[in-house]
Design an enzyme around this catalytic site. Structure first.
Site, PDB file in Angstrom:
ATOM      1  N   ASP A 274       0.822  -1.201   0.000  1.00  0.00           N
ATOM      2  CA  ASP A 274       0.000   0.000   0.000  1.00  0.00           C
ATOM      3  C   ASP A 274       0.859   1.256   0.000  1.00  0.00           C
ATOM      4  O   ASP A 274       2.079   1.190   0.106  1.00  0.00           O
ATOM      5  CB  ASP A 274      -0.949   0.008   1.208  1.00  0.00           C
ATOM      6  CG  ASP A 274      -0.259  -0.447   2.503  1.00  0.00           C
ATOM      7  OD1 ASP A 274       0.972  -0.287   2.610  1.00  0.00           O
ATOM      8  OD2 ASP A 274      -0.944  -0.968   3.402  1.00  0.00           O
TER       9      ASP A 274
ATOM     10  N   ASN B 162      -7.560  -3.146  14.678  1.00  0.00           N
ATOM     11  CA  ASN B 162      -8.946  -3.280  14.246  1.00  0.00           C
ATOM     12  C   ASN B 162      -9.128  -4.417  13.238  1.00  0.00           C
ATOM     13  O   ASN B 162     -10.195  -4.565  12.643  1.00  0.00           O
ATOM     14  CB  ASN B 162      -9.462  -1.961  13.658  1.00  0.00           C
ATOM     15  CG  ASN B 162      -8.772  -1.573  12.357  1.00  0.00           C
ATOM     16  OD1 ASN B 162      -7.817  -2.223  11.917  1.00  0.00           O
ATOM     17  ND2 ASN B 162      -9.235  -0.503  11.731  1.00  0.00           N
TER      18      ASN B 162
ATOM     19  N   HIS C 231      -7.364  -4.880  10.402  1.00  0.00           N
ATOM     20  CA  HIS C 231      -7.111  -4.601   8.983  1.00  0.00           C
ATOM     21  C   HIS C 231      -5.873  -5.346   8.488  1.00  0.00           C
ATOM     22  O   HIS C 231      -4.956  -5.655   9.243  1.00  0.00           O
ATOM     23  CB  HIS C 231      -7.024  -3.099   8.704  1.00  0.00           C
ATOM     24  CG  HIS C 231      -5.804  -2.406   9.210  1.00  0.00           C
ATOM     25  ND1 HIS C 231      -5.839  -1.172   9.814  1.00  0.00           N
ATOM     26  CD2 HIS C 231      -4.488  -2.742   9.192  1.00  0.00           C
ATOM     27  CE1 HIS C 231      -4.621  -0.781  10.125  1.00  0.00           C
ATOM     28  NE2 HIS C 231      -3.782  -1.721   9.763  1.00  0.00           N
TER      29      HIS C 231
ATOM     30  N   GLU D 181      -9.630  -1.680   5.565  1.00  0.00           N
ATOM     31  CA  GLU D 181     -10.272  -1.408   6.848  1.00  0.00           C
ATOM     32  C   GLU D 181     -11.531  -2.268   7.018  1.00  0.00           C
ATOM     33  O   GLU D 181     -12.013  -2.872   6.049  1.00  0.00           O
ATOM     34  CB  GLU D 181     -10.640   0.072   6.929  1.00  0.00           C
ATOM     35  CG  GLU D 181      -9.477   1.037   6.746  1.00  0.00           C
ATOM     36  CD  GLU D 181      -8.551   1.115   7.965  1.00  0.00           C
ATOM     37  OE1 GLU D 181      -8.604   0.209   8.828  1.00  0.00           O
ATOM     38  OE2 GLU D 181      -7.772   2.076   8.047  1.00  0.00           O
TER      39      GLU D 181
END
Length: 248
Positions: free
Chosen positions: A65, A134, A136, A141
């Site tokens: 990314d 979280n 990801h 996400e």
């Protein structure tokens, strides 16, 4: 699905275990392709690979990314991070190391071009991954489609907060990024997930033992046939003792 879970004694051991796994996968390929992650989790791996640089075959590398909108050369752009932490220490040819184009005026076109470049390289042989608190993977996400491809994403507030430590102020953290999709990641031949610290324990447990759901992107690991999970410093604390056997 086949998930192998190993616990390391500490960060150096985590790196050595990961390096052994990655090298074995790369050396089995005639023209190997490595998928690299940024962040703190894979740093012990890159340090171990640098120590074992002589064992590395000539290879190409693809980053997961990149932030959108950072100026060229910004020290926290993933292009620069990969250059510092991967390309230079491992002695890779910079022309064979690819990062999504975060400076583009047409990010959708850049995303499609990145998918094409991965495909033209023959795909990823081994993809290194970290996991967010979280759940990801890369910048996928919660809510990301399980079959998603490289695309533009909005960063979750918790992700921006976690990454703020790398910037002079939280306001400097970009709000958007280009990321390989979950479907793109699943096409890698082998996945190696690294996590350290008790703050990652809940996400690891939910990813490996909970339902496969877009709300926990890392749960897609359960859909892949060759996953190695390397954990240290309490990241395994919520896993049942028999988890390794149950995940075969």
């Amino acid at each position: 699905m086949s998930v192998t879970i190993r616990t390391a004694a500490g960060l150096p051991d985590l790196g050595e275990q990961a390096a052994a796994t990655v090298l074995a996968r790369l050396q089995a390929s005639t023209r190997p392709v490595l998928g690299v992650a940024t962040g703190s989790s894979p740093l012990p791996l890159y340090q171990a690979l640098a120590r074992r640089r002589a064992e590395l075959p000539p290879l190409r590398a693809f980053a997961l990314d990149e932030y959108l909108g950072l100026p060229a050369g910004h020290p926290q752009s993933y292009r620069e991070v990969v250059r510092r932490e991967v390309t230079a220490p491992l002695g890779l040819d910079p022309a064979e190391v690819f990062v999504p184009d975060g400076g583009t005026n047409n990010p959708d076109r850049a995303a499609a071009a990145y998918e094409d470049t991965i495909r033209a390289a023959g795909g990823i042989d081994v993809q290194v991954l970290g996991i967010g608190s979280n759940g990801h993977l890369a910048f996928n996400e919660p809510g990301s489609p399980l079959d998603s491809r490289t695309r533009v994403v909005d960063l979750d507030a918790s992700t921006r907060q976690a990454n703020a430590r790398f910037f002079a102020s939280p306001e400097e953290v970009p709000y958007r990024a280009l990321t390989q999709g979950l479907g793109t990641i699943l096409e890698a031949k082998a996945l190696v997930l690294m996590a350290a610290g008790e703050s990652k324990a809940e996400a690891v447990e939910r990813a490996l033992c909970g339902p496969v759901t877009p709300e926990l992107p890392a749960s897609v690991l359960q859909l892949h046939p060759d996953v190695t999970v390397l954990l240290a410093e309490g990241a395994n604390k919520l896993l049942p003792r028999e988890a390794g056997a149950n995940l075969k």
